[in-house]
Scaffold this motif. Structure first.
Motif, PDB file in Angstrom:
ATOM      1  N   ARG A  99       1.190  -9.071  10.874  1.00 47.34           N
ATOM      2  CA  ARG A  99       0.908  -7.564  11.130  1.00 47.34           C
ATOM      3  C   ARG A  99       0.153  -7.209   9.739  1.00 47.34           C
ATOM      4  NH1 ARG A  99       5.957  -3.204  10.139  1.00 47.34           N
ATOM      5  NH2 ARG A  99       5.690  -4.277   7.943  1.00 47.34           N
ATOM      6  N   SER A 100      -0.900  -6.280  10.137  1.00 43.64           N
ATOM      7  CA  SER A 100      -1.831  -5.972   9.110  1.00 43.64           C
ATOM      8  C   SER A 100      -2.249  -4.413   9.264  1.00 43.64           C
ATOM      9  CB  SER A 100      -3.001  -6.930   8.773  1.00 43.64           C
ATOM     10  OG  SER A 100      -3.736  -6.917  10.087  1.00 43.64           O
ATOM     11  N   ARG A 101      -2.391  -3.808   8.234  1.00 41.13           N
ATOM     12  CA  ARG A 101      -2.707  -2.431   8.269  1.00 41.13           C
ATOM     13  C   ARG A 101      -3.801  -2.108   7.166  1.00 41.13           C
ATOM     14  NH1 ARG A 101       1.673   2.017   8.745  1.00 41.13           N
ATOM     15  NH2 ARG A 101       2.143   1.202   6.669  1.00 41.13           N
ATOM     16  N   SER A 102      -4.600  -1.190   7.151  1.00 43.57           N
ATOM     17  CA  SER A 102      -5.580  -0.528   6.299  1.00 43.57           C
ATOM     18  C   SER A 102      -5.875   0.789   6.509  1.00 43.57           C
ATOM     19  CB  SER A 102      -6.740  -1.370   5.861  1.00 43.57           C
ATOM     20  OG  SER A 102      -7.500  -1.295   7.036  1.00 43.57           O
ATOM     21  N   GLY A 103      -6.151   1.598   5.421  1.00 39.44           N
ATOM     22  CA  GLY A 103      -6.210   2.879   5.429  1.00 39.44           C
ATOM     23  C   GLY A 103      -7.166   3.356   4.360  1.00 39.44           C
ATOM     24  N   SER A 104      -7.841   4.292   4.566  1.00 39.87           N
ATOM     25  CA  SER A 104      -8.544   4.780   3.448  1.00 39.87           C
ATOM     26  C   SER A 104      -8.802   6.534   3.654  1.00 39.87           C
ATOM     27  CB  SER A 104     -10.094   4.358   3.373  1.00 39.87           C
ATOM     28  OG  SER A 104     -10.911   4.687   2.423  1.00 39.87           O
ATOM     29  N   ASP A 105      -8.606   7.415   2.620  1.00 30.54           N
ATOM     30  CA  ASP A 105      -8.545   8.780   2.691  1.00 30.54           C
ATOM     31  C   ASP A 105      -9.368   9.437   1.412  1.00 30.54           C
ATOM     32  OD1 ASP A 105      -7.082   9.141   5.251  1.00 30.54           O
ATOM     33  OD2 ASP A 105      -5.504   8.535   3.783  1.00 30.54           O
ATOM     34  N   SER A 106     -10.316  10.223   1.641  1.00 28.59           N
ATOM     35  CA  SER A 106     -11.090  10.791   0.765  1.00 28.59           C
ATOM     36  C   SER A 106     -11.342  12.147   0.891  1.00 28.59           C
ATOM     37  CB  SER A 106     -12.479  10.200   0.539  1.00 28.59           C
ATOM     38  OG  SER A 106     -13.341  10.881  -0.285  1.00 28.59           O
ATOM     39  N   LEU A 107     -11.035  13.086  -0.254  1.00 32.20           N
ATOM     40  CA  LEU A 107     -11.114  14.674  -0.345  1.00 32.20           C
ATOM     41  C   LEU A 107     -11.592  15.222  -1.314  1.00 32.20           C
ATOM     42  CD1 LEU A 107      -9.772  17.204   0.983  1.00 32.20           C
ATOM     43  CD2 LEU A 107      -7.724  16.979  -0.448  1.00 32.20           C
ATOM     44  N   GLY A 108     -12.732  16.039  -0.871  1.00 29.60           N
ATOM     45  CA  GLY A 108     -13.544  16.674  -2.035  1.00 29.60           C
ATOM     46  C   GLY A 108     -13.741  17.888  -1.721  1.00 29.60           C
ATOM     47  N   ILE A 109     -13.864  18.887  -2.767  1.00 25.26           N
ATOM     48  CA  ILE A 109     -14.632  20.186  -2.429  1.00 25.26           C
ATOM     49  C   ILE A 109     -15.528  20.613  -3.279  1.00 25.26           C
ATOM     50  CG2 ILE A 109     -13.429  22.856  -2.480  1.00 25.26           C
ATOM     51  CD1 ILE A 109     -10.723  21.646  -2.685  1.00 25.26           C
ATOM     52  N   LEU A 135      -8.005   7.833  -1.720  1.00 26.94           N
ATOM     53  CA  LEU A 135      -6.679   6.840  -1.452  1.00 26.94           C
ATOM     54  C   LEU A 135      -7.136   5.778  -0.721  1.00 26.94           C
ATOM     55  CD1 LEU A 135      -3.998   9.660  -0.542  1.00 26.94           C
ATOM     56  CD2 LEU A 135      -4.399   8.478  -2.710  1.00 26.94           C
ATOM     57  N   ASN A 136      -6.785   4.572  -1.019  1.00 24.32           N
ATOM     58  CA  ASN A 136      -6.829   3.398  -0.045  1.00 24.32           C
ATOM     59  C   ASN A 136      -5.669   2.740  -0.226  1.00 24.32           C
ATOM     60  OD1 ASN A 136     -10.023   3.350   0.234  1.00 24.32           O
ATOM     61  ND2 ASN A 136      -9.952   3.390  -2.012  1.00 24.32           N
ATOM     62  N   SER A 137      -5.294   2.133   0.977  1.00 26.74           N
ATOM     63  CA  SER A 137      -4.007   1.181   1.210  1.00 26.74           C
ATOM     64  C   SER A 137      -4.341   0.006   1.958  1.00 26.74           C
ATOM     65  CB  SER A 137      -2.883   2.307   1.706  1.00 26.74           C
ATOM     66  OG  SER A 137      -3.314   2.530   3.076  1.00 26.74           O
ATOM     67  N   ASN A 138      -3.572  -1.034   1.757  1.00 27.98           N
ATOM     68  CA  ASN A 138      -3.585  -2.059   2.526  1.00 27.98           C
ATOM     69  C   ASN A 138      -2.067  -2.823   2.439  1.00 27.98           C
ATOM     70  OD1 ASN A 138      -6.574  -2.916   3.265  1.00 27.98           O
ATOM     71  ND2 ASN A 138      -6.703  -2.365   0.993  1.00 27.98           N
ATOM     72  N   SER A 139      -1.934  -3.247   3.738  1.00 26.36           N
ATOM     73  CA  SER A 139      -0.592  -4.015   3.838  1.00 26.36           C
ATOM     74  C   SER A 139      -0.706  -5.258   4.856  1.00 26.36           C
ATOM     75  CB  SER A 139       0.503  -3.030   4.343  1.00 26.36           C
ATOM     76  OG  SER A 139       0.287  -2.362   5.557  1.00 26.36           O
ATOM     77  N   ARG A 140       0.119  -6.117   4.669  1.00 23.46           N
ATOM     78  CA  ARG A 140       0.248  -7.315   5.440  1.00 23.46           C
ATOM     79  C   ARG A 140       1.479  -8.056   5.567  1.00 23.46           C
ATOM     80  NH1 ARG A 140      -3.607 -10.444   8.227  1.00 23.46           N
ATOM     81  NH2 ARG A 140      -2.909 -12.712   8.364  1.00 23.46           N
ATOM     82  N   SER A 141       1.925  -8.517   6.649  1.00 19.59           N
ATOM     83  CA  SER A 141       3.243  -8.905   6.593  1.00 19.59           C
ATOM     84  C   SER A 141       3.033 -10.143   7.744  1.00 19.59           C
ATOM     85  CB  SER A 141       4.259  -7.979   7.038  1.00 19.59           C
ATOM     86  OG  SER A 141       5.479  -8.586   7.699  1.00 19.59           O
ATOM     87  N   ASP A 142       3.630 -11.418   7.505  1.00 19.21           N
ATOM     88  CA  ASP A 142       3.507 -12.549   8.191  1.00 19.21           C
ATOM     89  C   ASP A 142       4.824 -13.069   8.216  1.00 19.21           C
ATOM     90  OD1 ASP A 142       0.829 -12.592   8.702  1.00 19.21           O
ATOM     91  OD2 ASP A 142       0.582 -13.267   6.767  1.00 19.21           O
ATOM     92  N   GLY A 143       5.472 -13.535   9.397  1.00 16.99           N
ATOM     93  CA  GLY A 143       6.946 -14.182   9.439  1.00 16.99           C
ATOM     94  C   GLY A 143       6.864 -15.236  10.509  1.00 16.99           C
ATOM     95  N   ASP A 144       7.466 -16.355  10.121  1.00 11.70           N
ATOM     96  CA  ASP A 144       7.799 -17.508  10.949  1.00 11.70           C
ATOM     97  C   ASP A 144       9.056 -17.728  10.842  1.00 11.70           C
ATOM     98  OD1 ASP A 144       4.872 -18.005  11.815  1.00 11.70           O
ATOM     99  OD2 ASP A 144       4.672 -18.490   9.569  1.00 11.70           O
TER     100      ASP A 144
END
Length: 241
Positions: A99-109, A135-144
């Motif tokens: 499982r893997s997931r990545s996200g990126s958020d930016s806010l400016g005025i 904001l930046n985020s990354n996550s990864r999960s591996d299982g056997d």
């Protein structure tokens, strides 16, 4: 003080468990006044009373379970039957997950009625409302995982009918202990069986026992050496790492 009491209790529990076979062979579980003995001593009253006729007493042919061709299968409380345990099973399971997931958020005025410009004057050097939040985020999960198991067990023991349920099903319980030198092997079986599943030889296989509970283990010096100490078991239970 409380810690000392806890450690003292743990020490006493461990000592009492092994005091039975300290320097000697482990003792058998007493059968006097056991649950099986109680069931045999108090078989209960029959559901239907069968009057014995004088003709049957004087006749060479007698009908019933004690006759030559009578049905000697276990049917009532206190009766004994033989349980055959023949387990030969093999299981192999393998699975893999990723499982893997990545996200990126930016806010400016940059423009809002001139308010960002006024706020920029009060912000620390290098800070700006044009890029207020990023904001930046990354996550990864591996299982056997894999499971490989093989069980083979062939045993026979006598069990006692402990109770006859209202629907006719028999509640059975059997125990067997064999002592070799300083090691005692225990076999316990409990469950529910139907009278019609009992063979003419008064035997039943384990796969016809409902809610079967089969325990095959032992106690003695060898079993004590194979088990971790009580202190180690407590630490394994409470330590998070």
């Amino acid at each position: 003080m409380k810690n000392c009491l806890c450690f003292s209790l743990i020490f006493l529990l461990g000592a009492c468990a092994r005091a039975d076979h300290l320097g000697r062979a482990p003792t058998f579980t007493p059968t006097k006044n056991a649950v099986e003995h109680t069931a045999m001593m108090d078989p209960g009253l029959p559901l239907v009373a069968e009057p014995q006729r004088l003709v049957d007493q004087a006749s060479l042919w007698r009908a019933g379970r004690t006759s030559l061709l009578g049905d000697r299968r276990a049917l009532q409380k206190g009766d004994i039957l033989t349980v055959r345990i023949e387990i030969d099973e093999e299981a192999e399971i393998s699975n893999s997950t990723s499982r893997s997931r990545s996200g990126s958020d930016s806010l400016g005025i940059p423009q809002l009625f001139g308010l960002p410009q006024r706020l920029n004057e009060k912000l620390p050097e290098g800070a700006s409302m044009a890029d207020a939040v990023s904001l930046n985020s990354n996550s990864r999960s591996d299982g056997d995982g894999s499971v490989s198991r093989r069980e083979e067990l062939t045993l026979r023991l006598a069990a006692t009918v402990m109770e006859v349920l209202p629907n006719g099903v028999l509640a059975i319980k059997g125990s067997q202990e064999v002592r070799v030198n300083f090691e005692l092997r225990e076999l316990l079986v409990t469950g529910y069986v139907r009278p019609e599943d009992i063979s003419r030889q008064n035997e039943i296989t384990y796969d016809k026992i409902a809610a079967a509970r089969i325990s095959y283990g032992g106690r003695g010096q060898i079993s004590d050496m194979q088990q971790p100490r009580y202190g180690q078991q407590v630490l394994d239970m409470i330590l998070p790492f």
